[in-house]
Design an enzyme around this catalytic site. Structure first.
Site, PDB file in Angstrom:
ATOM      1  N   TYR A 144       0.838  -1.206   0.000  1.00  0.00           N
ATOM      2  CA  TYR A 144       0.000   0.000   0.000  1.00  0.00           C
ATOM      3  C   TYR A 144       0.873   1.256   0.000  1.00  0.00           C
ATOM      4  CZ  TYR A 144      -3.752   3.189   1.533  1.00  0.00           C
ATOM      5  OH  TYR A 144      -4.668   4.219   1.641  1.00  0.00           O
ATOM      6  N   ASP A 145       1.813   1.312   0.971  1.00  0.00           N
ATOM      7  CA  ASP A 145       2.626   2.528   1.138  1.00  0.00           C
ATOM      8  C   ASP A 145       3.460   2.813  -0.112  1.00  0.00           C
ATOM      9  OD1 ASP A 145       1.659   1.881   3.633  1.00  0.00           O
ATOM     10  OD2 ASP A 145       3.547   2.159   4.698  1.00  0.00           O
ATOM     11  N   GLU A 146       4.159   1.776  -0.589  1.00  0.00           N
ATOM     12  CA  GLU A 146       5.043   1.980  -1.754  1.00  0.00           C
ATOM     13  C   GLU A 146       4.226   2.122  -3.029  1.00  0.00           C
ATOM     14  OE1 GLU A 146       7.873   2.917  -1.242  1.00  0.00           O
ATOM     15  OE2 GLU A 146       9.039   1.693   0.129  1.00  0.00           O
ATOM     16  N   LYS A 148       1.348   3.592  -3.256  1.00  0.00           N
ATOM     17  CA  LYS A 148       0.864   4.979  -3.257  1.00  0.00           C
ATOM     18  C   LYS A 148       2.007   5.958  -3.526  1.00  0.00           C
ATOM     19  CE  LYS A 148      -3.617   4.791  -2.156  1.00  0.00           C
ATOM     20  NZ  LYS A 148      -4.698   5.468  -2.888  1.00  0.00           N
ATOM     21  N   ASN A 189     -14.248  -0.702  13.495  1.00  0.00           N
ATOM     22  CA  ASN A 189     -14.112  -1.852  14.406  1.00  0.00           C
ATOM     23  C   ASN A 189     -14.643  -1.527  15.797  1.00  0.00           C
ATOM     24  OD1 ASN A 189     -12.954  -3.581  12.587  1.00  0.00           O
ATOM     25  ND2 ASN A 189     -11.040  -3.865  13.708  1.00  0.00           N
ATOM     26  N   PHE A 190     -14.159  -0.418  16.374  1.00  0.00           N
ATOM     27  CA  PHE A 190     -14.544  -0.083  17.751  1.00  0.00           C
ATOM     28  C   PHE A 190     -16.057   0.154  17.848  1.00  0.00           C
ATOM     29  CE2 PHE A 190     -10.227   1.779  19.444  1.00  0.00           C
ATOM     30  CZ  PHE A 190      -9.634   0.545  19.244  1.00  0.00           C
ATOM     31  N   ASP A 272       3.281  -1.007  12.358  1.00  0.00           N
ATOM     32  CA  ASP A 272       2.162  -0.107  12.681  1.00  0.00           C
ATOM     33  C   ASP A 272       2.747   1.242  13.135  1.00  0.00           C
ATOM     34  OD1 ASP A 272      -0.983  -0.885  13.477  1.00  0.00           O
ATOM     35  OD2 ASP A 272      -0.219   0.930  14.437  1.00  0.00           O
ATOM     36  N   ARG A 276       0.797   9.828  14.211  1.00  0.00           N
ATOM     37  CA  ARG A 276       0.479  10.473  12.939  1.00  0.00           C
ATOM     38  C   ARG A 276      -0.365  11.717  13.170  1.00  0.00           C
ATOM     39  NH1 ARG A 276      -2.070   6.532   9.536  1.00  0.00           N
ATOM     40  NH2 ARG A 276      -0.252   5.273   9.050  1.00  0.00           N
TER      41      ARG A 276
HETATM   42  P1  NAD Z   1     -12.683   1.870   0.339  1.00  0.00           P
HETATM   43  O1  NAD Z   1     -11.989   0.561   0.413  1.00  0.00           O
HETATM   44  O2  NAD Z   1     -13.994   2.024   1.015  1.00  0.00           O
HETATM   45  O3  NAD Z   1     -12.872   2.323  -1.176  1.00  0.00           O
HETATM   46  C1  NAD Z   1     -12.024   1.945  -2.232  1.00  0.00           C
HETATM   47  C2  NAD Z   1     -12.887   1.622  -3.441  1.00  0.00           C
HETATM   48  O4  NAD Z   1     -12.030   1.259  -4.533  1.00  0.00           O
HETATM   49  C3  NAD Z   1     -13.820   0.438  -3.206  1.00  0.00           C
HETATM   50  O5  NAD Z   1     -15.115   0.746  -3.661  1.00  0.00           O
HETATM   51  C4  NAD Z   1     -13.188  -0.694  -4.012  1.00  0.00           C
HETATM   52  O6  NAD Z   1     -14.122  -1.654  -4.425  1.00  0.00           O
HETATM   53  C5  NAD Z   1     -12.556   0.084  -5.149  1.00  0.00           C
HETATM   54  N1  NAD Z   1     -11.439  -0.620  -5.793  1.00  0.00           N
HETATM   55  C6  NAD Z   1     -10.405  -1.248  -5.204  1.00  0.00           C
HETATM   56  N2  NAD Z   1      -9.575  -1.766  -6.119  1.00  0.00           N
HETATM   57  C7  NAD Z   1     -10.103  -1.447  -7.340  1.00  0.00           C
HETATM   58  C8  NAD Z   1      -9.713  -1.702  -8.677  1.00  0.00           C
HETATM   59  N3  NAD Z   1      -8.602  -2.401  -8.957  1.00  0.00           N
HETATM   60  N4  NAD Z   1     -10.493  -1.231  -9.677  1.00  0.00           N
HETATM   61  C9  NAD Z   1     -11.627  -0.546  -9.412  1.00  0.00           C
HETATM   62  N5  NAD Z   1     -12.044  -0.275  -8.168  1.00  0.00           N
HETATM   63  C10 NAD Z   1     -11.288  -0.722  -7.136  1.00  0.00           C
HETATM   64  O7  NAD Z   1     -11.641   2.949   0.897  1.00  0.00           O
HETATM   65  P2  NAD Z   1     -11.819   4.513   1.162  1.00  0.00           P
HETATM   66  O8  NAD Z   1     -11.568   4.754   2.589  1.00  0.00           O
HETATM   67  O9  NAD Z   1     -13.081   5.018   0.556  1.00  0.00           O
HETATM   68  O10 NAD Z   1     -10.567   5.090   0.372  1.00  0.00           O
HETATM   69  C11 NAD Z   1     -10.700   5.733  -0.888  1.00  0.00           C
HETATM   70  C12 NAD Z   1      -9.319   6.217  -1.353  1.00  0.00           C
HETATM   71  O11 NAD Z   1      -8.785   7.159  -0.422  1.00  0.00           O
HETATM   72  C13 NAD Z   1      -8.289   5.083  -1.470  1.00  0.00           C
HETATM   73  O12 NAD Z   1      -7.492   5.331  -2.616  1.00  0.00           O
HETATM   74  C14 NAD Z   1      -7.467   5.230  -0.220  1.00  0.00           C
HETATM   75  O13 NAD Z   1      -6.148   4.766  -0.408  1.00  0.00           O
HETATM   76  C15 NAD Z   1      -7.509   6.743   0.002  1.00  0.00           C
HETATM   77  N6  NAD Z   1      -7.296   7.035   1.429  1.00  0.00           N
HETATM   78  C16 NAD Z   1      -8.304   6.839   2.338  1.00  0.00           C
HETATM   79  C17 NAD Z   1      -8.052   7.084   3.680  1.00  0.00           C
HETATM   80  C18 NAD Z   1      -9.116   6.867   4.721  1.00  0.00           C
HETATM   81  O14 NAD Z   1      -8.810   7.024   5.910  1.00  0.00           O
HETATM   82  N7  NAD Z   1     -10.349   6.592   4.373  1.00  0.00           N
HETATM   83  C19 NAD Z   1      -6.806   7.544   4.104  1.00  0.00           C
HETATM   84  C20 NAD Z   1      -5.816   7.715   3.139  1.00  0.00           C
HETATM   85  C21 NAD Z   1      -6.071   7.475   1.805  1.00  0.00           C
HETATM   86  N1  UDP Z   2      -6.258  -0.683  15.624  1.00  0.00           N
HETATM   87  C1  UDP Z   2      -6.684  -1.179  16.849  1.00  0.00           C
HETATM   88  N2  UDP Z   2      -7.739  -2.034  16.871  1.00  0.00           N
HETATM   89  C2  UDP Z   2      -8.428  -2.380  15.752  1.00  0.00           C
HETATM   90  C3  UDP Z   2      -8.011  -1.849  14.505  1.00  0.00           C
HETATM   91  C4  UDP Z   2      -6.922  -1.014  14.477  1.00  0.00           C
HETATM   92  O1  UDP Z   2      -6.103  -0.869  17.895  1.00  0.00           O
HETATM   93  O2  UDP Z   2      -9.391  -3.159  15.870  1.00  0.00           O
HETATM   94  C5  UDP Z   2      -5.124   0.255  15.608  1.00  0.00           C
HETATM   95  C6  UDP Z   2      -4.058  -0.061  14.567  1.00  0.00           C
HETATM   96  O3  UDP Z   2      -3.116  -0.976  15.093  1.00  0.00           O
HETATM   97  C7  UDP Z   2      -3.464   1.321  14.329  1.00  0.00           C
HETATM   98  C8  UDP Z   2      -4.662   2.266  14.517  1.00  0.00           C
HETATM   99  O4  UDP Z   2      -5.617   1.519  15.245  1.00  0.00           O
HETATM  100  O5  UDP Z   2      -2.491   1.612  15.297  1.00  0.00           O
HETATM  101  C9  UDP Z   2      -5.279   2.717  13.196  1.00  0.00           C
HETATM  102  O6  UDP Z   2      -5.525   1.579  12.421  1.00  0.00           O
HETATM  103  P1  UDP Z   2      -6.298   1.637  11.026  1.00  0.00           P
HETATM  104  O7  UDP Z   2      -6.242   0.266  10.442  1.00  0.00           O
HETATM  105  O8  UDP Z   2      -7.628   2.258  11.213  1.00  0.00           O
HETATM  106  O9  UDP Z   2      -5.459   2.673  10.142  1.00  0.00           O
HETATM  107  P2  UDP Z   2      -3.892   2.868   9.839  1.00  0.00           P
HETATM  108  O10 UDP Z   2      -3.079   1.969  10.678  1.00  0.00           O
HETATM  109  O11 UDP Z   2      -3.765   2.570   8.395  1.00  0.00           O
HETATM  110  O12 UDP Z   2      -3.665   4.295  10.178  1.00  0.00           O
END
Ligand code: NAD
Ligand code: UDP
Length: 314
Positions: A144-146, A148, A189-190, A272, A276
């Site tokens: 995911y990280d790389e 993006k 989750n929570f 993890d 942030r």
């Molecule tokens: P989400 O998983 O709810 O939505 C992602 C959508 O993309 C889903 O509808 C999924 O079916 C679709 N998808 C996945 N792979 C696909 C593919 N190969 N082709 C077509 N569709 C595909 O996640 P979200 O929280 O709505 O995130 C949306 C975007 O924002 C993502 O790119 C995510 O990386 C970015 N983002 C979200 C957050 C957050 O906290 N929500 C934080 C950072 C970045």
């Molecule tokens: N986390 C947690 N319990 C859960 C799910 C996540 O304590 O049931 C923690 C996780 O280890 C991380 C933080 O909550 O430290 C945020 O996790 P999330 O998956 O929401 O996002 P990200 O790690 O990508 O910021």
């Protein structure tokens, strides 16, 4: 009226964005492969004259005459993006190439939904856009990280080499209604655990921090970025700078749901991030004073209501 393509439009953030853009009088093509998204998120938009739904995977090329593209397609929850890490890289990288190629061909403006994960486990706190990050290239989160990070590189290269009009935002942890109940991210989750009276699962000792942004604030920031001045490419952080520990979040959710759930501690997943928090000075300066408006308590209230109805099948 603009014709706008939203990839990942049936996902959590994408569905809110589609609704906002449609309500403004635009024509929307919502493209999704339903990996983590669902038709349920956009079913209320289906009958709209200017809303079109396309089942498509962005790892394959797609062609349409559009004015703007919001590229959101990519699973965002660690559970889901780690399920098939190779596919996650393909979605980020090949998806970016396909969508940038489309933008280049039709002269569309394109916004990339990048992430705070590009900072990895940050050694600089809070994180400004100038920080290059601290990312493990071979760990569980790397797909995911790389992926993006590489997508950001591609966006900049298409901009510099081919003059594509690009915009990059780095989204920090965002929550709200329409998250999937089994999404696996901490807020959903929570809340689901608290509403079901199950144990609240804290990974590690709960002192790690995140800064949680309500989805409406994100959608406003995305929209302002797409419409920001010519030549402003970003990347720009879009997040809420108020930082909480996971322990504080768990207590807040238990409080707001009046739940009897107990807290249980599980092992911290590999890599993890410990902390942030976005530095949002650039967003404030470039995006017309944009800043988050919704406090955690209020945003959690809306989200709890949503999950409560969903779990009761209302
Ligand atoms: P989400 O998983 O709810 O939505 C992602 C959508 O993309 C889903 O509808 C999924 O079916 C679709 N998808 C996945 N792979 C696909 C593919 N190969 N082709 C077509 N569709 C595909 O996640 P979200 O929280 O709505 O995130 C949306 C975007 O924002 C993502 O790119 C995510 O990386 C970015 N983002 C979200 C957050 C957050 O906290 N929500 C934080 C950072 C970045
Ligand atoms: N986390 C947690 N319990 C859960 C799910 C996540 O304590 O049931 C923690 C996780 O280890 C991380 C933080 O909550 O430290 C945020 O996790 P999330 O998956 O929401 O996002 P990200 O790690 O990508 O910021």
């Amino acid at each position: 009226m603009k014709r706008i393509l939203v990839t990942g439009g049936a996902g959590f953030v994408g569905s809110h964005l589609c609704e906002r853009l449609l309500n403004e009088g635009n024509e929307i093509i919502c493209l999704d492969n339903y990996f983590t998204g669902s038709k349920r998120n956009i079913e209320h938009l289906m009958d709209h004259h200017y809303f079109e739904l396309v089942r498509h995977d962005i790892t394959n090329p797609y062609m349409a005459e559009v004015d703007e593209i919001y590229n959101l397609a990519c699973p965002a929850s660690p559970v889901h993006y780690q399920h098939n890490p190779i596919k996650t890289v393909k979605t980020s990288v090949m998806g970016a190439i396909n969508m940038l190629g489309l933008a280049k061909r039709v002269g569309a403006k394109i916004l990339q939904a990048s992430t705070s994960e590009v900072y990895g486990d940050p050694a600089v706190h809070p994180q400004p856009e100038s920080y290059w990050g601290n990312v493990n290239p071979i760990g569980l989160r790397s797909c995911y990280d790389e992926g993006k990070r590489c997508a950001e590189t591609l966006f900049m290269d298409y901009h510099n080499q081919n003059d594509v009009d690009v915009k990059i935002i780095r989204i920090f942890n965002t929550y709200g209604p329409k998250m999937h109940p089994q999404d696996g991210r901490v807020v959903s989750n929570f809340i689901v655990q608290a509403l079901n009276g199950d144990d609240i699962t804290i990974f590690g000792n709960g002192t790690q921090t995140r800064s949680f942004q309500y989805v409406d604030d994100l959608v406003e920031g995305m929209h302002r970025m797409m419409n920001s001045r010519d030549g402003f490419v970003g990347p720009v952080n879009i997040g809420n700078p108020i930082e909480f520990t996971m322990l504080e979040l768990a207590k807040e959710v238990i409080d707001l749901t009046n739940s009897n759930s107990k807290i249980t501690f599980l092992p911290l997943p590999q890599d993890d991030p410990l902390q942030r928090q976005p530095n949002i000075s650039l967003a404030k300066k470039e995006l017309d004073g944009w800043e988050p408006k919704v406090h955690l308590k209020e945003g959690l209230g809306h989200t709890i209501k949503y999950f409560d109805k969903l779990l009761k099948g209302i």
